[in-house]
Scaffold this motif. Structure first.
Motif, PDB file in Angstrom:
ATOM      1  N   THR A  73       0.850  -1.181   0.092  1.00 29.31           N
ATOM      2  CA  THR A  73       0.205   0.132   0.098  1.00 29.31           C
ATOM      3  C   THR A  73       0.903   1.114  -0.166  1.00 29.31           C
ATOM      4  N   GLY A  74       0.340   2.309  -0.196  1.00 26.41           N
ATOM      5  CA  GLY A  74       0.954   3.460  -0.031  1.00 26.41           C
ATOM      6  C   GLY A  74       1.013   4.042   1.262  1.00 26.41           C
ATOM      7  N   ALA A  75       0.490   3.748   2.347  1.00 27.54           N
ATOM      8  CA  ALA A  75       0.433   4.209   3.785  1.00 27.54           C
ATOM      9  C   ALA A  75       1.845   4.260   4.143  1.00 27.54           C
ATOM     10  N   ARG A  76       1.995   5.140   5.007  1.00 28.31           N
ATOM     11  CA  ARG A  76       3.228   5.310   5.930  1.00 28.31           C
ATOM     12  C   ARG A  76       3.083   4.845   7.527  1.00 28.31           C
ATOM     13  N   VAL A  77       3.745   4.160   7.907  1.00 31.20           N
ATOM     14  CA  VAL A  77       3.707   3.496   9.219  1.00 31.20           C
ATOM     15  C   VAL A  77       4.410   4.306  10.262  1.00 31.20           C
ATOM     16  N   LEU A  78       3.805   4.538  11.365  1.00 32.20           N
ATOM     17  CA  LEU A  78       4.234   5.267  12.472  1.00 32.20           C
ATOM     18  C   LEU A  78       4.064   4.290  13.623  1.00 32.20           C
ATOM     19  N   VAL A  79       5.474   3.714  14.090  1.00 32.53           N
ATOM     20  CA  VAL A  79       5.674   2.658  15.019  1.00 32.53           C
ATOM     21  C   VAL A  79       5.560   3.364  16.330  1.00 32.53           C
ATOM     22  N   LEU A  80       4.517   2.845  17.259  1.00 33.27           N
ATOM     23  CA  LEU A  80       4.284   3.033  18.672  1.00 33.27           C
ATOM     24  C   LEU A  80       4.538   1.883  19.540  1.00 33.27           C
ATOM     25  N   THR A  81       5.443   2.239  20.515  1.00 36.33           N
ATOM     26  CA  THR A  81       5.525   1.127  21.601  1.00 36.33           C
ATOM     27  C   THR A  81       6.103   1.461  22.763  1.00 36.33           C
ATOM     28  N   MET A  82       5.895   0.571  23.811  1.00 34.30           N
ATOM     29  CA  MET A  82       6.218   1.052  25.356  1.00 34.30           C
ATOM     30  C   MET A  82       7.758   0.650  25.356  1.00 34.30           C
ATOM     31  N   PHE A  83       8.105   0.084  24.359  1.00 32.97           N
ATOM     32  CA  PHE A  83       9.791  -0.717  24.507  1.00 32.97           C
ATOM     33  C   PHE A  83      10.764  -0.047  23.621  1.00 32.97           C
ATOM     34  N   ASP A  84      11.640   0.671  24.332  1.00 36.98           N
ATOM     35  CA  ASP A  84      12.560   1.513  23.598  1.00 36.98           C
ATOM     36  C   ASP A  84      13.774   0.342  23.414  1.00 36.98           C
ATOM     37  N   LEU A  85      13.384  -0.651  22.652  1.00 35.43           N
ATOM     38  CA  LEU A  85      14.521  -1.550  22.453  1.00 35.43           C
ATOM     39  C   LEU A  85      15.365  -1.463  21.011  1.00 35.43           C
ATOM     40  N   ASP A  86      16.505  -1.804  21.110  1.00 29.55           N
ATOM     41  CA  ASP A  86      17.254  -1.396  19.988  1.00 29.55           C
ATOM     42  C   ASP A  86      16.785  -2.314  18.697  1.00 29.55           C
ATOM     43  N   ASP A  87      16.617  -3.464  18.868  1.00 31.91           N
ATOM     44  CA  ASP A  87      16.239  -4.145  17.734  1.00 31.91           C
ATOM     45  C   ASP A  87      15.074  -3.810  16.978  1.00 31.91           C
ATOM     46  N   TYR A  88      14.198  -3.223  17.931  1.00 26.03           N
ATOM     47  CA  TYR A  88      12.768  -2.842  17.353  1.00 26.03           C
ATOM     48  C   TYR A  88      12.883  -1.579  16.367  1.00 26.03           C
ATOM     49  N   VAL A  89      13.822  -0.779  16.834  1.00 27.42           N
ATOM     50  CA  VAL A  89      14.134   0.438  16.114  1.00 27.42           C
ATOM     51  C   VAL A  89      14.772   0.133  14.774  1.00 27.42           C
ATOM     52  N   TYR A  90      15.712  -0.972  14.745  1.00 29.63           N
ATOM     53  CA  TYR A  90      16.452  -1.229  13.426  1.00 29.63           C
ATOM     54  C   TYR A  90      15.558  -1.862  12.652  1.00 29.63           C
ATOM     55  N   ASP A  91      14.669  -2.802  13.088  1.00 32.13           N
ATOM     56  CA  ASP A  91      13.887  -3.782  12.370  1.00 32.13           C
ATOM     57  C   ASP A  91      12.529  -3.175  11.770  1.00 32.13           C
ATOM     58  N   ALA A  92      12.215  -2.110  12.587  1.00 34.68           N
ATOM     59  CA  ALA A  92      11.039  -1.354  12.063  1.00 34.68           C
ATOM     60  C   ALA A  92      11.462  -0.458  10.943  1.00 34.68           C
ATOM     61  N   LEU A  93      12.500   0.115  10.781  1.00 37.56           N
ATOM     62  CA  LEU A  93      13.153   0.942   9.763  1.00 37.56           C
ATOM     63  C   LEU A  93      13.190   0.083   8.588  1.00 37.56           C
ATOM     64  N   ARG A  94      13.945  -1.031   8.922  1.00 34.04           N
ATOM     65  CA  ARG A  94      14.221  -2.004   7.890  1.00 34.04           C
ATOM     66  C   ARG A  94      12.870  -2.557   7.188  1.00 34.04           C
ATOM     67  N   ALA A  95      12.005  -2.594   7.871  1.00 38.92           N
ATOM     68  CA  ALA A  95      10.421  -2.989   7.261  1.00 38.92           C
ATOM     69  C   ALA A  95       9.838  -1.946   6.616  1.00 38.92           C
ATOM     70  N   GLY A  96      10.257  -0.547   6.640  1.00 41.88           N
ATOM     71  CA  GLY A  96       9.676   0.368   6.116  1.00 41.88           C
ATOM     72  C   GLY A  96       9.011   1.499   6.756  1.00 41.88           C
ATOM     73  N   ALA A  97       9.152   1.385   7.994  1.00 37.41           N
ATOM     74  CA  ALA A  97       8.287   2.448   8.907  1.00 37.41           C
ATOM     75  C   ALA A  97       8.859   3.760   8.692  1.00 37.41           C
ATOM     76  N   SER A  98       8.044   4.876   8.910  1.00 37.99           N
ATOM     77  CA  SER A  98       8.698   6.089   8.665  1.00 37.99           C
ATOM     78  C   SER A  98       8.775   7.000   9.739  1.00 37.99           C
ATOM     79  N   GLY A  99       8.559   6.292  10.907  1.00 40.02           N
ATOM     80  CA  GLY A  99       8.599   6.940  12.201  1.00 40.02           C
ATOM     81  C   GLY A  99       8.472   6.029  13.509  1.00 40.02           C
ATOM     82  N   PHE A 100       9.051   6.289  14.624  1.00 37.63           N
ATOM     83  CA  PHE A 100       9.269   5.332  15.685  1.00 37.63           C
ATOM     84  C   PHE A 100       9.261   6.072  16.853  1.00 37.63           C
ATOM     85  N   LEU A 101       8.041   6.165  17.518  1.00 34.47           N
ATOM     86  CA  LEU A 101       8.004   7.000  18.985  1.00 34.47           C
ATOM     87  C   LEU A 101       7.633   6.108  19.905  1.00 34.47           C
ATOM     88  N   LEU A 102       7.911   6.679  21.027  1.00 36.37           N
ATOM     89  CA  LEU A 102       7.213   5.827  22.546  1.00 36.37           C
ATOM     90  C   LEU A 102       6.001   6.181  22.876  1.00 36.37           C
TER      91      LEU A 102
END
Length: 232
Positions: A73-102
């Motif tokens: 799809t053309g949707a942009r993904v903004l990942v929101l999580t309670m966990f500030d874990l390193d692998d989530y950051v890297y993997d979310a961006l690799r997956a195509g996320a455009s943002g990552f916030l707690l």
């Protein structure tokens, strides 16, 4: 009007996000999903502009759902999580996320984050940008592939310089100052870099800069500011 889909397995968070965004004059919540598979189906059916995506959900998690949504799809993904874990950051961006916030961000910050991502920019918290670099430092290197080298060769010298600056998290205004050009010209350089490298946004450009060997971990993102800000 910015169309938003909320994907979170906790009813309380979904309701809270919907309430916060629902009162914004330029944002409308078009749907909700309680797991990754439902989020993928809803994104395809509702065609939202932005998906708020939780990471930890039953069945298909948010990272897999992000990858599928960004690929189909053309949707942009903004990942929101309670966990500030390193692998989530890297993997979310690799997956195509455009943002990552707690999830502890203030309500107005959430609405502004949706606007930034919907506008085609990338948004990362300063702590997240630092953790991204730290994660890349710790991961075992698989070497720079010929494909990445060939992609990097597509860039002119000025575009390569622009990519280096993007990897430091500079805004368009800061890019213009470093390149000694107007802000509009800086935006044009960024656009050409993303187009030539077939990247969705600046967050992907940061990852590419490191994986291609253009930037060595430790010489890139070093901004330790206190506010969330777009990479643009």
């Amino acid at each position: 009007m910015i169309r938003v889909l909320i994907a979170d397995d906790q009813d309380l968070f979904r309701a809270g996000f919907a309430m916060i965004l629902g009162v914004q004059p330029d944002i409308t919540v078009v749907g909700e999903a309680a797991d990754g598979a439902s989020a993928v189906e809803a994104a395809g059916r509702l065609q939202p502009d932005v998906v708020l995506m939780d990471v930890q959900m039953p069945g298909m998690d948010g990272l897999e759902a992000t990858a599928r949504i960004c690929a189909t799809t053309g949707a942009r993904v903004l990942v929101l999580t309670m966990f500030d874990l390193d692998d989530y950051v890297y993997d979310a961006l690799r997956a195509g996320a455009s943002g990552f916030l707690l999830k502890d961000i203030r309500r107005q910050e959430l609405a502004e984050a949706v606007r930034v991502v919907a506008a085609g920019e990338a948004l990362l918290a300063p702590t997240v940008t630092r953790r991204l670099v730290e994660t890349l430092v710790r991961r075992p290197s698989t070497g720079v592939t010929p494909r990445l080298t060939a992609m990097l060769a597509r860039l002119t010298d000025r575009e390569t310089q622009t990519l280096r600056l993007l990897a430091r998290g500079l805004s368009n205004v800061e890019l213009a100052g470093e390149l000694v050009v107007s802000e509009n010209t800086a935006k044009t350089h960024v656009s050409r870099v993303l187009t030539k490298l077939d990247l969705r946004d600046r967050a992907q450009a940061v990852v590419f800069a490191y994986e291609s060997g253009l930037v060595v971990p430790g010489e890139g993102l070093a901004d330790g500011g206190q506010e969330h800000r777009p990479l643009g």
